[in-house]
Design an enzyme around this catalytic site. Structure first.
Site, mmCIF file in Angstrom:
data_model
loop_
_atom_site.group_PDB
_atom_site.id
_atom_site.type_symbol
_atom_site.label_atom_id
_atom_site.label_comp_id
_atom_site.label_asym_id
_atom_site.label_seq_id
_atom_site.Cartn_x
_atom_site.Cartn_y
_atom_site.Cartn_z
ATOM 1 N N ASP A 23 43.703 38.975 108.223
ATOM 2 C CA ASP A 23 43.278 37.999 107.207
ATOM 3 C C ASP A 23 42.150 38.612 106.388
ATOM 4 O O ASP A 23 41.520 39.588 106.805
ATOM 5 C CB ASP A 23 42.790 36.700 107.868
ATOM 6 C CG ASP A 23 42.379 35.668 106.820
ATOM 7 O OD1 ASP A 23 43.180 35.398 105.909
ATOM 8 O OD2 ASP A 23 41.249 35.160 106.880
ATOM 9 N N SER A 24 41.902 38.000 105.236
ATOM 10 C CA SER A 24 40.789 38.454 104.401
ATOM 11 C C SER A 24 39.446 38.239 105.103
ATOM 12 O O SER A 24 38.459 38.860 104.740
ATOM 13 C CB SER A 24 40.795 37.693 103.078
ATOM 14 O OG SER A 24 40.784 36.301 103.323
ATOM 15 N N CYS A 86 46.863 35.600 106.195
ATOM 16 C CA CYS A 86 46.268 35.239 104.906
ATOM 17 C C CYS A 86 47.383 34.810 103.938
ATOM 18 O O CYS A 86 48.306 35.592 103.662
ATOM 19 C CB CYS A 86 45.528 36.452 104.360
ATOM 20 S SG CYS A 86 44.752 36.173 102.772
ATOM 21 N N GLU A 163 33.649 27.202 104.416
ATOM 22 C CA GLU A 163 32.777 28.252 104.980
ATOM 23 C C GLU A 163 31.341 27.752 105.117
ATOM 24 O O GLU A 163 30.595 28.203 105.989
ATOM 25 C CB GLU A 163 32.876 29.532 104.152
ATOM 26 C CG GLU A 163 34.267 30.103 104.284
ATOM 27 C CD GLU A 163 34.410 31.574 103.991
ATOM 28 O OE1 GLU A 163 33.452 32.200 103.514
ATOM 29 O OE2 GLU A 163 35.520 32.096 104.220
ATOM 30 N N CYS A 198 46.707 27.696 102.689
ATOM 31 C CA CYS A 198 45.491 28.523 102.745
ATOM 32 C C CYS A 198 44.941 28.422 104.163
ATOM 33 O O CYS A 198 44.967 27.333 104.759
ATOM 34 C CB CYS A 198 44.464 28.016 101.735
ATOM 35 S SG CYS A 198 42.870 28.853 101.860
ATOM 36 N N HIS A 200 42.079 28.230 105.323
ATOM 37 C CA HIS A 200 40.910 27.384 105.574
ATOM 38 C C HIS A 200 41.247 25.901 105.663
ATOM 39 O O HIS A 200 40.469 25.117 106.180
ATOM 40 C CB HIS A 200 39.881 27.583 104.447
ATOM 41 C CG HIS A 200 39.184 28.900 104.501
ATOM 42 N ND1 HIS A 200 39.856 30.100 104.525
ATOM 43 C CD2 HIS A 200 37.860 29.208 104.543
ATOM 44 C CE1 HIS A 200 38.971 31.086 104.568
ATOM 45 N NE2 HIS A 200 37.760 30.571 104.574
HETATM 46 N N1 DGL Z 1 42.657 33.729 103.570
HETATM 47 C C1 DGL Z 1 42.805 33.245 102.218
HETATM 48 C C2 DGL Z 1 44.139 32.504 102.097
HETATM 49 O O1 DGL Z 1 44.708 32.033 103.055
HETATM 50 C C3 DGL Z 1 41.663 32.331 101.807
HETATM 51 C C4 DGL Z 1 40.324 33.061 101.681
HETATM 52 C C5 DGL Z 1 40.314 34.114 100.587
HETATM 53 O O2 DGL Z 1 40.446 33.762 99.391
HETATM 54 O O3 DGL Z 1 40.155 35.281 100.939
HETATM 55 O O4 DGL Z 1 44.653 32.403 101.002
#
Ligand code: DGL
Length: 286
Positions: A23-24, A86, A163, A198, A200
């Site tokens: 993931d990012s 991600c 976050e 997403c 989050h």
């Molecule tokens: N992990 C990203 C997603 O699921 C969200 C956070 C980011 O923008 O890096 O799209």
């Protein structure tokens, strides 16, 4: 060149296959959380590219390059299956990741679309995600391929609010109200399913449940992805019964982050719902 890994390949000395989760940053830990429920008998290597997040506001070229680097890193750590947790990386770069990888790759978009297809009765679905995910129209394509009508809505303020820990905050509720009012407008007021596109958003599930129209079913792509991974995982298991006892023991987790390990531990446990130890810093050099 993409990296100067300081790590050498970890040899898997156990009989449990290793799943690499990318993931990012921290958000993919919601996918890892779902994976631990559905596939508890694996080793896990989680990579969070915290130094380079957010991906949701970046271009296809950049996200694809970062995601391919991360996938190579996880393979170098012994991953036999890659989960692109991600949504942005999946939406923008799944083809590029699959082409570069030497192991099977599971993204979050197809499982999310499949779950939406099972949930919807009137074939109308709203997807919420980052700016980049929405601009790629990956979810819309996946849903239209299943004969569904889709409305995608970018909700860029939700990631920083989560976050910040504002998951039950009145400001987040107001922001969500505005986004969802726009998403469920025009021809989509009667859409009966909403995909959390997403990493989050699963943390906002109860808030979104209150804000979304009451008739809407909420699909969490983390849960549907975990179920898809479970199918692939069975194929990695040896045919014989050897190692069954070992596989039944608790999953082993290893975490890698490209920014502060202390911050990863602190924020990460909110997403994973478990204490996080064992975080190593990784430097992926351009
Ligand atoms: N992990 C990203 C997603 O699921 C969200 C956070 C980011 O923008 O890096 O799209």
């Amino acid at each position: 060149m993409y990296t100067n890994f300081v790590h050498t390949k970890i040899l898997n000395t156990t009989r449990r296959p290793t799943i690499g989760v990318f993931d990012s940053g921290f958000g993919g830990l919601t996918v890892l959380k779902a994976l631990l429920e559905v596939v508890p008998d694996a080793e896990y290597a989680y990579f969070g590219d915290t130094a380079r997040l957010p991906y949701g506001s970046k271009s296809v070229e950049t996200v694809a390059r970062y995601a391919v680097e991360a996938s190579h890193f996880l393979e170098s750590q012994g991953a036999q299956l890659l989960v692109i947790a991600c949504n942005t990386a999946t939406a923008l770069a799944l083809d590029r990741i699959c082409a570069a990888a030497h192991v099977p790759v599971v993204g979050v978009v197809e499982p999310g679309a499949e779950a939406a297809s099972s949930a919807t009765k009137n074939r109308k679905v709203v997807v919420i995600g980052t700016e980049a995910t929405v601009s790629s129209h990956a979810y819309r394509k996946a849903l239209e391929n299943r004969g569904l009508q889709a409305r995608e809505k970018a909700c860029p303020l939700l990631v920083p609010l989560v976050e910040e820990g504002w998951v039950e905050h009145s400001v987040t509720e107001q922001v969500a109200q505005i986004y969802l009012a726009e998403a469920f407008a025009d021809g989509f007021h009667d859409a009966d399913t909403m995909v959390l596109g997403c990493t989050h958003y699963p943390l906002l599930k109860s808030l979104l449940r209150r804000v979304a129209p009451a008739h809407v079913s909420i699909v969490d792509s983390a849960e549907s992805t975990a179920r898809a991974v479970s199918t692939h995982f069975q194929e990695l298991l040896p045919d014989s019964d050897s190692g069954v006892e070992e596989r039944r023991s608790a999953p082993r987790l290893k975490f890698f982050a490209t920014d502060s390990t202390e911050k990863f531990r602190r924020l990460g446990q909110r997403f994973l719902g478990l204490p996080i130890e064992n975080v190593e810093h990784v430097d992926l050099k351009e």
